[in-house]
Write a protein that holds these residues in place. Sequence first.
Motif, PDB file in Angstrom:
ATOM      1  N   LYS A  14      51.822  40.597  46.669  1.00  0.00           N
ATOM      2  CA  LYS A  14      51.982  39.029  46.966  1.00  0.00           C
ATOM      3  C   LYS A  14      51.683  38.931  48.538  1.00  0.00           C
ATOM      4  O   LYS A  14      50.972  37.904  49.008  1.00  0.00           O
ATOM      5  N   SER A  17      48.023  39.380  49.298  1.00  0.00           N
ATOM      6  CA  SER A  17      47.353  38.252  48.901  1.00  0.00           C
ATOM      7  C   SER A  17      47.410  37.152  49.730  1.00  0.00           C
ATOM      8  O   SER A  17      46.641  36.215  50.221  1.00  0.00           O
ATOM      9  N   ASP A  18      48.906  36.826  50.184  1.00  0.00           N
ATOM     10  CA  ASP A  18      48.830  35.730  51.213  1.00  0.00           C
ATOM     11  C   ASP A  18      48.246  36.003  52.600  1.00  0.00           C
ATOM     12  O   ASP A  18      47.423  34.981  53.093  1.00  0.00           O
ATOM     13  N   ARG A  19      48.155  37.378  53.097  1.00  0.00           N
ATOM     14  CA  ARG A  19      47.248  37.424  54.011  1.00  0.00           C
ATOM     15  C   ARG A  19      45.698  37.428  53.851  1.00  0.00           C
ATOM     16  O   ARG A  19      45.127  36.859  54.982  1.00  0.00           O
ATOM     17  N   ILE A  20      45.490  37.627  52.653  1.00  0.00           N
ATOM     18  CA  ILE A  20      43.912  37.409  52.356  1.00  0.00           C
ATOM     19  C   ILE A  20      43.505  36.019  52.564  1.00  0.00           C
ATOM     20  O   ILE A  20      42.522  35.587  53.132  1.00  0.00           O
ATOM     21  N   SER A  21      44.408  35.281  51.971  1.00  0.00           N
ATOM     22  CA  SER A  21      44.352  33.705  51.987  1.00  0.00           C
ATOM     23  C   SER A  21      44.119  33.145  53.343  1.00  0.00           C
ATOM     24  O   SER A  21      43.299  32.386  53.652  1.00  0.00           O
ATOM     25  N   ASN A  22      45.061  33.589  54.061  1.00  0.00           N
ATOM     26  CA  ASN A  22      45.046  33.315  55.611  1.00  0.00           C
ATOM     27  C   ASN A  22      43.748  33.580  56.278  1.00  0.00           C
ATOM     28  O   ASN A  22      43.089  32.860  57.166  1.00  0.00           O
ATOM     29  N   ARG A  24      41.240  34.348  55.062  1.00  0.00           N
ATOM     30  CA  ARG A  24      39.877  33.810  54.333  1.00  0.00           C
ATOM     31  C   ARG A  24      39.788  32.288  55.072  1.00  0.00           C
ATOM     32  O   ARG A  24      38.520  31.765  55.173  1.00  0.00           O
ATOM     33  N   ILE A  25      40.699  31.452  55.112  1.00  0.00           N
ATOM     34  CA  ILE A  25      40.718  30.154  55.758  1.00  0.00           C
ATOM     35  C   ILE A  25      40.506  30.288  57.366  1.00  0.00           C
ATOM     36  O   ILE A  25      39.528  29.344  57.661  1.00  0.00           O
ATOM     37  N   TYR A  50      39.053  40.699  56.665  1.00  0.00           N
ATOM     38  CA  TYR A  50      39.205  40.549  55.188  1.00  0.00           C
ATOM     39  C   TYR A  50      38.920  41.591  54.395  1.00  0.00           C
ATOM     40  O   TYR A  50      39.703  41.864  53.324  1.00  0.00           O
ATOM     41  N   TYR A  57      45.003  45.585  49.150  1.00  0.00           N
ATOM     42  CA  TYR A  57      45.394  44.828  47.875  1.00  0.00           C
ATOM     43  C   TYR A  57      44.966  45.604  46.790  1.00  0.00           C
ATOM     44  O   TYR A  57      45.765  45.775  45.779  1.00  0.00           O
TER      45      TYR A  57
END
Length: 63
Positions: A14, A17-22, A24-25, A50, A57
């Motif tokens: 998790k 996953s949060d770091r990937i989202s950040n 990506r943004i 990324y 992940y």
Amino acid sequence: MRLKKLKTQIALKKEVSDRISNVRIKLFNAVVNSNDKKDKKLVEELIAEYKNEVLIYESIQIK
């Protein structure tokens, strides 16, 4: 013991996953706002970050 290990692995997944989202943004914003070589370098660094996060992940296996 096994349940604790599973909870830890799920939490790690998790977090990554949060770091990937950040990332990506940040990457999306850098691409939208890029207009010079400095921004191009930032975009390349974010792409590398990324890819590293995605590898992390994928390497976390929940068993």
